[in-house]
Write a protein that holds these residues in place. Structure first.
Motif, PDB file in Angstrom:
ATOM      1  N   ILE A  74       0.834  -1.205   0.000  1.00  0.00           N
ATOM      2  CA  ILE A  74       0.000   0.000   0.000  1.00  0.00           C
ATOM      3  C   ILE A  74       0.868   1.254   0.000  1.00  0.00           C
ATOM      4  CG2 ILE A  74      -1.556   1.356   1.456  1.00  0.00           C
ATOM      5  CD1 ILE A  74      -3.042  -1.123   2.095  1.00  0.00           C
ATOM      6  N   ALA A  75       1.963   1.237   0.779  1.00  0.00           N
ATOM      7  CA  ALA A  75       2.851   2.399   0.794  1.00  0.00           C
ATOM      8  C   ALA A  75       3.552   2.578  -0.545  1.00  0.00           C
ATOM      9  CB  ALA A  75       3.877   2.244   1.914  1.00  0.00           C
ATOM     10  N   GLY A  76       3.948   1.474  -1.183  1.00  0.00           N
ATOM     11  CA  GLY A  76       4.672   1.588  -2.438  1.00  0.00           C
ATOM     12  C   GLY A  76       3.792   1.912  -3.628  1.00  0.00           C
ATOM     13  N   ALA A  77       2.574   1.358  -3.663  1.00  0.00           N
ATOM     14  CA  ALA A  77       1.689   1.589  -4.811  1.00  0.00           C
ATOM     15  C   ALA A  77       0.684   2.699  -4.533  1.00  0.00           C
ATOM     16  CB  ALA A  77       0.962   0.288  -5.169  1.00  0.00           C
ATOM     17  N   GLY A  78      -0.144   2.523  -3.500  1.00  0.00           N
ATOM     18  CA  GLY A  78      -1.161   3.529  -3.212  1.00  0.00           C
ATOM     19  C   GLY A  78      -0.604   4.792  -2.597  1.00  0.00           C
ATOM     20  N   GLY A  79       0.332   4.670  -1.651  1.00  0.00           N
ATOM     21  CA  GLY A  79       0.881   5.855  -0.989  1.00  0.00           C
ATOM     22  C   GLY A  79       1.650   6.756  -1.937  1.00  0.00           C
ATOM     23  N   ILE A 107      -1.081   8.726   6.120  1.00  0.00           N
ATOM     24  CA  ILE A 107      -0.678   9.999   6.728  1.00  0.00           C
ATOM     25  C   ILE A 107       0.667  10.465   6.187  1.00  0.00           C
ATOM     26  CG2 ILE A 107       0.099  11.031   8.900  1.00  0.00           C
ATOM     27  CD1 ILE A 107      -2.874  10.994   8.651  1.00  0.00           C
ATOM     28  N   VAL A 108       1.634   9.567   6.106  1.00  0.00           N
ATOM     29  CA  VAL A 108       2.959   9.968   5.620  1.00  0.00           C
ATOM     30  C   VAL A 108       2.887  10.403   4.160  1.00  0.00           C
ATOM     31  CG1 VAL A 108       5.293   9.149   5.150  1.00  0.00           C
ATOM     32  CG2 VAL A 108       4.167   8.519   7.281  1.00  0.00           C
ATOM     33  N   ALA A 109       2.141   9.668   3.342  1.00  0.00           N
ATOM     34  CA  ALA A 109       2.007  10.046   1.931  1.00  0.00           C
ATOM     35  C   ALA A 109       1.321  11.402   1.793  1.00  0.00           C
ATOM     36  CB  ALA A 109       1.225   8.969   1.181  1.00  0.00           C
ATOM     37  N   ALA A 110       0.275  11.642   2.588  1.00  0.00           N
ATOM     38  CA  ALA A 110      -0.421  12.927   2.514  1.00  0.00           C
ATOM     39  C   ALA A 110       0.466  14.062   3.008  1.00  0.00           C
ATOM     40  CB  ALA A 110      -1.708  12.866   3.338  1.00  0.00           C
ATOM     41  N   TYR A 111       1.227  13.823   4.071  1.00  0.00           N
ATOM     42  CA  TYR A 111       2.085  14.894   4.602  1.00  0.00           C
ATOM     43  C   TYR A 111       3.162  15.300   3.598  1.00  0.00           C
ATOM     44  CZ  TYR A 111       5.613  17.250   7.394  1.00  0.00           C
ATOM     45  OH  TYR A 111       6.538  18.155   7.859  1.00  0.00           O
ATOM     46  N   ARG A 112       3.829  14.331   2.997  1.00  0.00           N
ATOM     47  CA  ARG A 112       4.857  14.678   2.034  1.00  0.00           C
ATOM     48  C   ARG A 112       4.240  15.293   0.772  1.00  0.00           C
ATOM     49  NH1 ARG A 112       8.193  16.597   3.454  1.00  0.00           N
ATOM     50  NH2 ARG A 112       9.388  16.289   1.544  1.00  0.00           N
ATOM     51  N   GLY A 113       3.030  14.867   0.404  1.00  0.00           N
ATOM     52  CA  GLY A 113       2.383  15.484  -0.745  1.00  0.00           C
ATOM     53  C   GLY A 113       1.956  16.910  -0.497  1.00  0.00           C
ATOM     54  N   LEU A 114       1.578  17.222   0.739  1.00  0.00           N
ATOM     55  CA  LEU A 114       1.175  18.593   1.065  1.00  0.00           C
ATOM     56  C   LEU A 114       2.356  19.523   1.245  1.00  0.00           C
ATOM     57  CD1 LEU A 114      -1.689  17.878   3.643  1.00  0.00           C
ATOM     58  CD2 LEU A 114      -1.936  18.612   1.273  1.00  0.00           C
ATOM     59  N   ASN A 115       3.561  19.007   1.370  1.00  0.00           N
ATOM     60  CA  ASN A 115       4.746  19.844   1.631  1.00  0.00           C
ATOM     61  C   ASN A 115       5.878  19.510   0.665  1.00  0.00           C
ATOM     62  OD1 ASN A 115       3.990  21.198   4.421  1.00  0.00           O
ATOM     63  ND2 ASN A 115       3.430  19.031   4.583  1.00  0.00           N
ATOM     64  N   ALA A 168       9.513  14.019  -2.941  1.00  0.00           N
ATOM     65  CA  ALA A 168       8.561  13.770  -1.857  1.00  0.00           C
ATOM     66  C   ALA A 168       7.989  12.361  -1.928  1.00  0.00           C
ATOM     67  CB  ALA A 168       7.433  14.806  -1.904  1.00  0.00           C
ATOM     68  N   VAL A 169       7.748  11.859  -3.139  1.00  0.00           N
ATOM     69  CA  VAL A 169       7.240  10.488  -3.292  1.00  0.00           C
ATOM     70  C   VAL A 169       8.253   9.487  -2.761  1.00  0.00           C
ATOM     71  CG1 VAL A 169       6.566   8.741  -4.975  1.00  0.00           C
ATOM     72  CG2 VAL A 169       5.742  11.086  -5.213  1.00  0.00           C
ATOM     73  N   ASN A 170       9.520   9.661  -3.124  1.00  0.00           N
ATOM     74  CA  ASN A 170      10.561   8.750  -2.631  1.00  0.00           C
ATOM     75  C   ASN A 170      10.684   8.827  -1.112  1.00  0.00           C
ATOM     76  OD1 ASN A 170      11.130   8.030  -5.289  1.00  0.00           O
ATOM     77  ND2 ASN A 170      12.694   9.607  -5.511  1.00  0.00           N
ATOM     78  N   GLN A 171      10.643  10.044  -0.581  1.00  0.00           N
ATOM     79  CA  GLN A 171      10.763  10.203   0.865  1.00  0.00           C
ATOM     80  C   GLN A 171       9.586   9.577   1.600  1.00  0.00           C
ATOM     81  OE1 GLN A 171      11.173  14.405   1.479  1.00  0.00           O
ATOM     82  NE2 GLN A 171      13.112  14.519   0.361  1.00  0.00           N
ATOM     83  N   SER A 172       8.388   9.700   1.047  1.00  0.00           N
ATOM     84  CA  SER A 172       7.217   9.130   1.720  1.00  0.00           C
ATOM     85  C   SER A 172       7.326   7.615   1.820  1.00  0.00           C
ATOM     86  CB  SER A 172       5.943   9.523   0.967  1.00  0.00           C
ATOM     87  OG  SER A 172       5.879   8.888  -0.291  1.00  0.00           O
ATOM     88  N   VAL A 173       7.806   6.967   0.762  1.00  0.00           N
ATOM     89  CA  VAL A 173       7.931   5.508   0.793  1.00  0.00           C
ATOM     90  C   VAL A 173       8.988   5.082   1.808  1.00  0.00           C
ATOM     91  CG1 VAL A 173       8.535   3.479  -0.580  1.00  0.00           C
ATOM     92  CG2 VAL A 173       7.143   5.290  -1.586  1.00  0.00           C
ATOM     93  N   VAL A 174      10.125   5.767   1.821  1.00  0.00           N
ATOM     94  CA  VAL A 174      11.198   5.398   2.753  1.00  0.00           C
ATOM     95  C   VAL A 174      10.772   5.633   4.200  1.00  0.00           C
ATOM     96  CG1 VAL A 174      13.552   5.937   3.456  1.00  0.00           C
ATOM     97  CG2 VAL A 174      12.990   5.817   1.041  1.00  0.00           C
ATOM     98  N   ILE A 175      10.167   6.775   4.472  1.00  0.00           N
ATOM     99  CA  ILE A 175       9.737   7.074   5.843  1.00  0.00           C
ATOM    100  C   ILE A 175       8.673   6.085   6.301  1.00  0.00           C
ATOM    101  CG2 ILE A 175       8.579   8.804   7.284  1.00  0.00           C
ATOM    102  CD1 ILE A 175       9.877  10.953   5.547  1.00  0.00           C
TER     103      ILE A 175
END
Length: 286
Positions: A129-134, A235-243, A254-261
């Motif tokens: 989910i984090a890798g595809a949907g997030g 939450i992590v995907a939305a936070y990195r997308g908003l900033n 931001a996409v790469n950072q969201s997956v790693v975090i």
């Protein structure tokens, strides 16, 4: 005779007024780079609290929720089912080999199935989910941010968190909850097949050991982990997308950072939940 006109003496040159002394400006301290991770963590927690509060507010974006639910499910169902088969097989083969060395082949089924249900299944679901949907959620929100769509929504009095973030986070949670059951079943069947076919195990011993060791709270903790992991991924995907930072390139970063975090948080939270569960729920027959 004419009277002489008295001559006035020349006035001394006037001195220019003194220049005003500028008042001392307050020294602005640059934010410490060492505290940047703490600030980012605080903002992430603040977004999580804001999303939790906005869930109970009206109006609820049901259409957006259904669309996001279907999208995330469509891109994760098949990969989750395919990944769970080798996971279950590897766990069954490894546990079966270990139990053969210890002379406890009768417990192969219970040990492998518990490992799949409690540990492997929630992590597989969360990683997919984090890798595809997030990543899709982060890219969508990030592109909206750099096009200033979110700022326009705030000017019109529409909350981007309630309108866009809440449906996406709820979609990731419910998809994770349902996919966890699918992965548990497919992984268990894969482990059963490889143990019985490749390691010459007996179907009766496999099922008997599972019923002897497994209990209903094992399934509950698996579903609870999946629910928490889906929330964290959203939450992590939305936070990195908003900033995002730096325009279109920043969206990709931001996409790469969201997956790693998300991956780092998942493994840490999984460790904490497993430790708490093993302390609270006693083992069956213990």
């Amino acid at each position: 005779m004419t009277a002489e006109i008295p001559v006035r003496p020349a006035e001394p040159p006037r001195k220019p007024p003194p220049a005003p002394v500028p008042s001392p400006q307050p020294v602005q301290r640059q934010p410490s780079r060492l505290l940047a991770p703490l600030r980012e963590t605080g903002k992430l927690f603040a977004l999580g609290i804001a999303v939790t509060r906005a869930v109970f507010r009206r109006p609820f974006q049901a259409r957006e929720f259904i669309e996001q639910f279907w999208f995330i499910a469509s891109v994760t169902i098949l990969p989750a089912a395919l990944v769970s088969i080798p996971f279950g097989a590897v766990i069954a083969l490894q546990v079966g080999s270990l139990t053969q060395q210890l002379g406890a082949q009768s417990f192969t089924g219970g040990a492998s199935v518990l490992a799949v249900i409690q540990q492997a299944s929630p992590l597989i679901v969360a990683l997919l989910i984090a890798g595809a949907g997030g990543s899709a959620i982060c890219a969508d929100l990030g592109s909206r941010k750099i096009r200033e769509e979110l700022d326009a929504m705030e000017v019109m009095g529409v909350s981007p968190v309630q309108r866009l973030v809440v449906p996406r986070v709820l979609a990731t949670m419910f998809v994770a909850l349902l996919l966890n059951g699918l992965v548990s079943v497919v992984g268990t069947l894969g482990g059963y097949f490889f143990n019985v076919i490749m390691q010459d195990g007996t179907p009766g011993a496999y099922l008997a050991s599972f019923s002897a060791l497994a209990q209903l709270p094992d399934l509950w903790i698996s579903e609870f982990k999946a629910l928490i992991f889906g929330f964290l991924a959203g939450i992590v995907a939305a936070y990195r997308g908003l900033n995002p930072r730096g325009g279109p390139k920043g969206v990709g970063d931001a996409v790469n950072q969201s997956v790693v975090i998300t991956f780092m948080l998942l493994f840490f939270v999984n460790m904490v939940l497993t430790a708490v569960y093993l302390q609270i729920v006693p083992a069956k027959g213990g």
